[in-house]
Motif scaffolding. Structure first.
Motif, PDB file in Angstrom:
ATOM      1  N   CYS A   1       0.780  -1.160   0.588  1.00 34.24           N
ATOM      2  CA  CYS A   1       0.202   0.375   0.165  1.00 34.24           C
ATOM      3  C   CYS A   1       0.836   1.349  -0.249  1.00 34.24           C
ATOM      4  N   ALA A   2       1.269   1.626  -1.187  1.00 37.15           N
ATOM      5  CA  ALA A   2       1.557   2.893  -1.280  1.00 37.15           C
ATOM      6  C   ALA A   2       0.788   4.438  -1.747  1.00 37.15           C
ATOM      7  N   ALA A   3       0.972   5.572  -1.656  1.00 35.58           N
ATOM      8  CA  ALA A   3       1.133   7.129  -2.796  1.00 35.58           C
ATOM      9  C   ALA A   3       1.871   6.949  -2.850  1.00 35.58           C
ATOM     10  N   LEU A   4       1.337   7.947  -4.850  1.00 34.38           N
ATOM     11  CA  LEU A   4       2.065   8.154  -5.600  1.00 34.38           C
ATOM     12  C   LEU A   4       1.075   9.166  -6.266  1.00 34.38           C
ATOM     13  N   ASP A   5       2.352  10.429  -6.869  1.00 30.30           N
ATOM     14  CA  ASP A   5       1.597  11.078  -7.672  1.00 30.30           C
ATOM     15  C   ASP A   5       1.396  11.153  -8.785  1.00 30.30           C
TER      16      ASP A   5
ATOM     17  N   TRP B   1      -3.847  15.935  -5.470  1.00 28.74           N
ATOM     18  CA  TRP B   1      -2.248  15.314  -5.491  1.00 28.74           C
ATOM     19  C   TRP B   1      -2.028  13.844  -6.562  1.00 28.74           C
ATOM     20  N   GLY B   2      -2.258  13.422  -5.992  1.00 30.09           N
ATOM     21  CA  GLY B   2      -2.790  11.690  -6.794  1.00 30.09           C
ATOM     22  C   GLY B   2      -3.333  10.221  -6.092  1.00 30.09           C
ATOM     23  N   GLY B   3      -2.913   9.280  -5.917  1.00 30.72           N
ATOM     24  CA  GLY B   3      -3.919   8.320  -6.018  1.00 30.72           C
ATOM     25  C   GLY B   3      -2.799   7.676  -4.604  1.00 30.72           C
ATOM     26  N   LEU B   4      -3.841   7.190  -3.430  1.00 32.35           N
ATOM     27  CA  LEU B   4      -2.972   6.134  -2.858  1.00 32.35           C
ATOM     28  C   LEU B   4      -3.376   4.505  -3.439  1.00 32.35           C
ATOM     29  N   ARG B   5      -2.729   3.174  -4.129  1.00 31.98           N
ATOM     30  CA  ARG B   5      -2.703   2.557  -4.552  1.00 31.98           C
ATOM     31  C   ARG B   5      -2.679   1.205  -3.446  1.00 31.98           C
ATOM     32  N   LEU B   6      -3.245  -0.069  -3.533  1.00 31.21           N
ATOM     33  CA  LEU B   6      -3.428  -0.641  -2.947  1.00 31.21           C
ATOM     34  C   LEU B   6      -3.129  -2.253  -3.610  1.00 31.21           C
ATOM     35  N   GLY B   7      -1.878  -2.912  -3.328  1.00 31.45           N
ATOM     36  CA  GLY B   7      -2.161  -4.147  -3.879  1.00 31.45           C
ATOM     37  C   GLY B   7      -2.019  -5.844  -3.615  1.00 31.45           C
TER      38      GLY B   7
ATOM     39  N   PRO C   1       6.704   8.620  -3.297  1.00 29.52           N
ATOM     40  CA  PRO C   1       8.230   8.961  -2.074  1.00 29.52           C
ATOM     41  C   PRO C   1       8.324   7.648  -0.987  1.00 29.52           C
ATOM     42  N   THR C   2       7.618   7.173  -0.046  1.00 30.34           N
ATOM     43  CA  THR C   2       7.296   6.570   0.965  1.00 30.34           C
ATOM     44  C   THR C   2       6.733   5.214   0.961  1.00 30.34           C
ATOM     45  N   HIS C   3       7.504   4.763   0.445  1.00 28.38           N
ATOM     46  CA  HIS C   3       6.760   2.587   0.220  1.00 28.38           C
ATOM     47  C   HIS C   3       6.595   2.349   1.845  1.00 28.38           C
ATOM     48  N   ASN C   4       6.190   1.071   1.791  1.00 29.71           N
ATOM     49  CA  ASN C   4       5.779  -0.181   3.373  1.00 29.71           C
ATOM     50  C   ASN C   4       7.405   0.204   3.200  1.00 29.71           C
ATOM     51  N   VAL C   5       7.560  -0.334   4.973  1.00 34.48           N
ATOM     52  CA  VAL C   5       8.950  -1.004   5.569  1.00 34.48           C
ATOM     53  C   VAL C   5       9.668  -1.318   4.239  1.00 34.48           C
ATOM     54  N   LYS C   6       9.057  -2.217   3.850  1.00 36.06           N
ATOM     55  CA  LYS C   6       9.723  -3.824   3.668  1.00 36.06           C
ATOM     56  C   LYS C   6      10.246  -3.398   2.674  1.00 36.06           C
ATOM     57  N   PHE C   7       9.106  -2.601   1.334  1.00 38.32           N
ATOM     58  CA  PHE C   7       9.962  -2.199   0.783  1.00 38.32           C
ATOM     59  C   PHE C   7      10.704  -1.013   0.069  1.00 38.32           C
ATOM     60  N   SER C   8      11.412  -0.637   1.378  1.00 41.69           N
ATOM     61  CA  SER C   8      11.790   0.623   1.661  1.00 41.69           C
ATOM     62  C   SER C   8      13.486   0.482   2.117  1.00 41.69           C
ATOM     63  N   ALA C   9      14.115  -0.659   1.984  1.00 44.12           N
ATOM     64  CA  ALA C   9      14.989  -1.052   2.076  1.00 44.12           C
ATOM     65  C   ALA C   9      16.460   0.155   1.684  1.00 44.12           C
ATOM     66  N   PRO C  10      17.816  -0.001   2.380  1.00 42.96           N
ATOM     67  CA  PRO C  10      18.416   1.103   2.092  1.00 42.96           C
ATOM     68  C   PRO C  10      19.659  -0.072  -0.068  1.00 42.96           C
ATOM     69  N   GLN C  11      19.494   0.623  -1.067  1.00 39.66           N
ATOM     70  CA  GLN C  11      19.701  -0.186  -1.790  1.00 39.66           C
ATOM     71  C   GLN C  11      21.490  -0.595  -1.877  1.00 39.66           C
ATOM     72  N   GLY C  12      21.902  -1.750  -2.275  1.00 36.15           N
ATOM     73  CA  GLY C  12      22.985  -2.244  -2.365  1.00 36.15           C
ATOM     74  C   GLY C  12      23.149  -2.467  -3.582  1.00 36.15           C
ATOM     75  N   HIS C  13      24.476  -3.417  -3.572  1.00 38.97           N
ATOM     76  CA  HIS C  13      24.929  -3.660  -5.137  1.00 38.97           C
ATOM     77  C   HIS C  13      24.748  -4.445  -5.899  1.00 38.97           C
ATOM     78  N   ASP C  14      23.539  -4.937  -6.057  1.00 37.64           N
ATOM     79  CA  ASP C  14      22.651  -6.051  -6.922  1.00 37.64           C
ATOM     80  C   ASP C  14      21.637  -5.096  -6.754  1.00 37.64           C
ATOM     81  N   PRO C  15      21.541  -4.625  -8.442  1.00 41.02           N
ATOM     82  CA  PRO C  15      20.256  -4.164  -8.638  1.00 41.02           C
ATOM     83  C   PRO C  15      18.832  -4.642  -9.222  1.00 41.02           C
ATOM     84  N   ALA C  16      19.071  -5.640  -9.817  1.00 40.58           N
ATOM     85  CA  ALA C  16      18.123  -6.977  -8.920  1.00 40.58           C
ATOM     86  C   ALA C  16      17.535  -7.262  -8.015  1.00 40.58           C
ATOM     87  N   TRP C  17      18.574  -7.286  -6.964  1.00 32.48           N
ATOM     88  CA  TRP C  17      17.941  -6.957  -4.827  1.00 32.48           C
ATOM     89  C   TRP C  17      17.439  -5.723  -4.847  1.00 32.48           C
TER      90      TRP C  17
END
Length: 468
Positions: free
Chosen positions: A376-380, A459-465, A386-402
């Motif tokens: 569940c995340a809002a977008l413009d 402003w935008g919309g709230l998505r629920l997948g 800008p702000t996703h769920n915590v489980k999808f907001s990890a700092p990026q690493g070296h693997d683009p696929a990850w």
């Protein structure tokens, strides 16, 4: 307005509308699945067209290169023709010259031998002349003795004295002649000696010439054979180049036809994909209309939930402006600054810090109300999330696929589903899409969104997948 009953208690809804909503949902599922298949086919056809274009280009390059090679081989063949003629002529000339040189060398060697014999003869003559000189001296001595004896005999020895004087004179002449002969023989011997030395050197050179002439003849013969083989090989290569040219000329039209057919197929797939996209829009419109007209759907509980959450976000945004935590211009800002060293690319907007503060309180609980919910995340309107769920907001690493799977905040999702969710102003929008799970696998999901308004401004919309 959209009804807000619990699905289990929605027995008052018109049964036909409910069936229509149900079938519209199924239609959306099938159409999106077909659209996904067409996406795959479209990508494959584009890849095949690209490969065919490369093949056609390569065939053209082969033709060009083969033509250049054939021209070069033709030139080489012409040059080897001329070279072969010249070499064969040179071989004949050198062979003829070698034969003449051998004759001269043989004559020189024979001359050297003759000079040796002349030298030997001169030595013999010199020895004989020495003997003559010795005899002359002896005769002279005898004549002197005879004259002495004649003088002693007086008148009776006078005649003998005359003879003795004549013999003495003859011996002196003989001695002088022997001396002259000896001097001439010495001079002649010196000349003959020099000639003999020179003849010996020339004879050695002549022997070398005879040997070299044979080697030169052999070397030129081998050169002629090599040039002849090269000439024959270039003729074979020209023949093979002609075969390559003919073969490419035969399959070039076939490739052209395949390319045209592939382009036509790709165009047909593209047109079909566009029509399927319109069909998706139609199925979504049918579903929304049937629900708005009172049709019951298993999605109503999600619709009500996402609308409530979107309303709460609208209120939070309005409160932020009213309290001065964020300005209206910053909240509606659509300029995005790239974050360095991110892959996939992440961005910051002037409202990102604010949404990081207020959105988790609404978005995180949405993950808990039903096990089917994935995110569940809002977008413009531009697809910026800008702000996703915590489980999808990890700092990026070296693997683009990850990173693509786990660092989905601060991203721009400009795909069809994302843009429609951010730009929709209807009470809700239910879309079906294939979520890429990696390794060529996809999961069919529903994307439900509700618009976010701030003081009447979209402003935008709230998505629920969530899953089926």
């Amino acid at each position: 307005m959209i009804p807000n009953p619990d699905f289990e208690n929605a027995t008052s809804a018109d049964h036909r509308m409910s069936l229509l909503a149900k079938y519209a949902g199924r239609l959306g599922f099938e159409v999106v699945d077909i659209a996904g298949f067409l996406d795959s086919v479209d990508e494959q056809s584009k890849s095949q067209i690209a490969v065919l274009a490369d093949v056609q280009s390569s065939a053209t390059d082969v033709m060009t290169a083969n033509g250049a090679v054939r021209d070069a081989l033709t030139t080489v063949t012409s040059i080897t023709d001329q070279t072969l003629n010249r070499v064969e002529g040179s071989v004949g000339f050198v062979r003829e010259s070698g034969q003449k040189s051998q004759h001269v060398a043989s004559w020189v060697k024979d001359l050297s031998e003759r000079m040796e014999r002349v030298a030997s003869s001169l030595s013999a003559v010199e020895a004989d002349n020495t003997n003559i000189a010795d005899i002359a001296r002896q005769v002279n001595i005898l004549a002197i003795n005879a004259k002495i004896e004649a003088a002693r005999a007086g008148d009776s020895g006078r005649g003998f004295g005359v003879v003795a004087e004549a013999i003495n004179e003859l011996s002196r002449k003989t001695a002088r002649a022997a001396a002259g002969i000896e001097e001439n023989i010495a001079t002649l011997s010196e000349w003959v000696g020099r000639l003999r030395e020179e003849a010996t050197g020339v004879s050695t050179d002549a022997s070398h010439v005879i040997s070299s002439a044979s080697e030169t003849d052999l070397a030129l013969t081998e050169i002629a054979q090599g040039v002849r083989k090269t000439h024959d090989a270039t003729r074979i290569m020209v023949t093979e180049a002609d075969k390559v040219r003919d073969a490419v000329a035969r399959f070039q039209p076939a490739f052209d036809q395949i390319g045209k057919a592939a382009n036509a197929t790709a165009e047909g797939i593209h047109v079909a994909h566009e029509r399927v996209d319109k069909l998706i829009n139609t199925s979504e419109t049918i579903f929304q209309t049937t629900v708005a007209l009172g049709g019951a759907s298993e999605d109503l509980v999600f619709i009500n939930k996402v609308q409530e959450a979107a309303s709460r976000i609208s209120a939070l945004f309005a409160d932020g402006i009213n309290s001065g935590r964020i300005s209206r211009s910053d909240l509606f800002d659509q300029s995005y600054v790239e974050l360095a060293n991110t892959n996939p690319q992440q961005y910051m907007a002037r409202f990102t810090a604010f949404t990081d503060e207020v959105l988790p309180a609404v978005q995180e609980p949405m993950l808990e109300f039903n096990p089917k919910v994935v995110f569940c995340a809002a977008l413009d309107p531009n697809g910026y999330l800008p702000t996703h769920n915590v489980k999808f907001s990890a700092p990026q690493g070296h693997d683009p696929a990850w990173n693509a799977a786990n660092s989905r905040n601060r991203r721009i999702f400009s795909d069809r589903v994302g843009l429609k969710a951010g730009r929709n102003t209807e009470p809700f929008l239910l879309q079906v899409y294939r979520r890429d799970m990696g390794a060529g696998k996809f999961m069919m999901m529903k994307d439900l969104s509700a618009p976010i308004f701030v003081d009447g401004n979209h402003w935008g919309g709230l998505r629920l997948g969530y899953t089926f």
